[in-house]
Design a protein around this motif. Structure first.
Motif, mmCIF file in Angstrom:
data_model
loop_
_atom_site.group_PDB
_atom_site.id
_atom_site.type_symbol
_atom_site.label_atom_id
_atom_site.label_comp_id
_atom_site.label_asym_id
_atom_site.label_seq_id
_atom_site.Cartn_x
_atom_site.Cartn_y
_atom_site.Cartn_z
ATOM 1 N N ILE A 1 92.712 51.710 -25.214
ATOM 2 C CA ILE A 1 93.370 51.152 -26.663
ATOM 3 C C ILE A 1 92.089 51.293 -27.447
ATOM 4 O O ILE A 1 92.307 51.955 -28.649
ATOM 5 N N ILE A 2 90.736 50.718 -27.143
ATOM 6 C CA ILE A 2 89.893 50.521 -28.094
ATOM 7 C C ILE A 2 89.411 52.041 -28.495
ATOM 8 O O ILE A 2 89.166 52.141 -29.871
ATOM 9 N N VAL A 3 89.126 52.937 -27.615
ATOM 10 C CA VAL A 3 88.921 54.295 -27.864
ATOM 11 C C VAL A 3 89.699 54.978 -28.797
ATOM 12 O O VAL A 3 89.513 55.860 -29.751
ATOM 13 N N ALA A 4 91.175 54.890 -28.601
ATOM 14 C CA ALA A 4 92.034 55.639 -29.236
ATOM 15 C C ALA A 4 92.611 54.953 -30.548
ATOM 16 O O ALA A 4 92.618 55.668 -31.675
ATOM 17 N N TRP A 5 92.009 53.681 -30.918
ATOM 18 C CA TRP A 5 92.107 52.894 -32.083
ATOM 19 C C TRP A 5 90.930 53.379 -33.075
ATOM 20 O O TRP A 5 91.085 53.862 -34.267
ATOM 21 N N CYS A 6 89.799 53.487 -32.444
ATOM 22 C CA CYS A 6 88.562 53.988 -33.224
ATOM 23 C C CYS A 6 88.670 55.614 -33.596
ATOM 24 O O CYS A 6 88.505 55.977 -34.847
ATOM 25 N N VAL A 7 89.400 56.251 -32.689
ATOM 26 C CA VAL A 7 89.401 57.792 -33.123
ATOM 27 C C VAL A 7 90.563 57.854 -34.363
ATOM 28 O O VAL A 7 90.475 58.534 -35.114
ATOM 29 N N SER A 8 91.537 56.991 -33.949
ATOM 30 C CA SER A 8 92.724 57.157 -35.194
ATOM 31 C C SER A 8 92.266 56.743 -36.425
ATOM 32 O O SER A 8 92.643 57.166 -37.480
ATOM 33 N N ILE A 9 91.131 55.775 -36.443
ATOM 34 C CA ILE A 9 90.424 55.480 -37.664
ATOM 35 C C ILE A 9 89.756 56.798 -38.411
ATOM 36 O O ILE A 9 89.758 57.035 -39.735
ATOM 37 N N ARG A 10 89.010 57.382 -37.199
ATOM 38 C CA ARG A 10 88.063 58.388 -37.823
ATOM 39 C C ARG A 10 88.692 59.681 -38.071
ATOM 40 O O ARG A 10 88.512 60.648 -38.944
#
Length: 266
Positions: free
Chosen positions: A66-75
């Motif tokens: 979830i954390i990795v996907a959330w950060c990627v979604s921001i970038r």
């Protein structure tokens, strides 16, 4: 506190933090029935750390995804099921944070009583049973949307009232919305992480600024025991939930609430 008090309270906190039966009701009973002293700020910090370790340890793979996907979604502005789940957790956490800032003083002054805890234990227990008895079971975590997340988030804010049960009210809201038992429980557990982290952080700041003497042996025991009991609780709850449903928890809350009313009025 004596060693057996530490053991009892740490295990009770670990078990009741995630079951839909209200940890506040259980932590007030020993003081009322056995005359134990308040466990104190340092012990509150310890059991918060323990339950946080348990939930993070159990869902460690999910949390990392979830954390990795959330950060990627921001970038990259890319939306995936895990990134959306991350955003939904953030959104659902906001109502409780705002309500805590606005109403904390009122709750501390007027609602932390055995009578309030007794009625909320019974009342929200009835709602839990009704949601499980009449709610549909067609939706999963992938069906979460803006409105349903806000609904669960505002329900979670009600858990500031002692006796409500944070896990209980969020599962109740999710079941009324048609989410399956497992999906309701998983989202409720994941939703607990930022709130436990925030509560533990605030209590830690209070502890540091208070210059209170700390029994580090008792603190270490509280962390370990609350973490172990919470981890076992999460595992068994998710394993048996579809089999037993929420009815046993409704019965337990009803009995507990009646016991508290007897203490209040007799």
């Amino acid at each position: 506190m004596l060693w057996y008090q530490i053991v009892f309270l740490a295990v009770i906190q670990g078990l009741t933090e995630f079951l839909p039966i209200s940890s506040s009701a259980h932590l007030i009973l020993p003081a009322q029935l056995l005359g134990w002293q308040d466990q104190g700020l340092a012990f509150d910090v310890a059991v918060h750390v323990g339950t946080l370790l348990a939930i993070v340890g159990y869902f460690r793979k999910d949390i990392m995804q979830i954390i990795v996907a959330w950060c990627v979604s921001i970038r990259d502005k890319q939306s995936t099921p895990n990134s959306r789940l991350g955003w939904w957790i953030c959104l659902a956490t906001l109502p409780a944070c705002v309500a805590g800032l606005v109403f904390d003083g009122f709750i501390e002054t007027h609602l932390r009583s055995l009578e309030v805890i007794a009625y909320t234990t019974i009342g929200f227990g009835v709602l839990l049973w009704l949601s499980d008895r009449y709610g549909a079971t067609t939706k999963s975590e992938q069906d979460l949307g803006f409105k349903s997340v806000l609904y669960i988030g505002f329900a979670q804010a009600l858990a500031l009232i002692p006796g409500t049960s944070r896990s209980g009210i969020t599962m109740t809201a999710a079941r009324f919305l048609g989410f399956s038992r497992e999906s309701a429980a998983r989202f409720s557990f994941l939703l607990s992480i930022p709130l436990i982290l925030a509560a533990g952080g605030l209590k830690s700041i209070e502890l540091v600024s208070s210059n209170l003497a700390v029994d580090w042996g008792g603190i270490f025991m509280g962390v370990i025991l609350s973490a172990i009991s919470a981890y076992i609780c999460i595992y068994l709850f998710l394993k048996w939930l579809n089999t037993i449903g929420f009815f046993p928890f409704f019965v337990y809350r009803l009995i507990l609430g009646l016991v508290l009313l007897v203490i209040v009025y007799l």
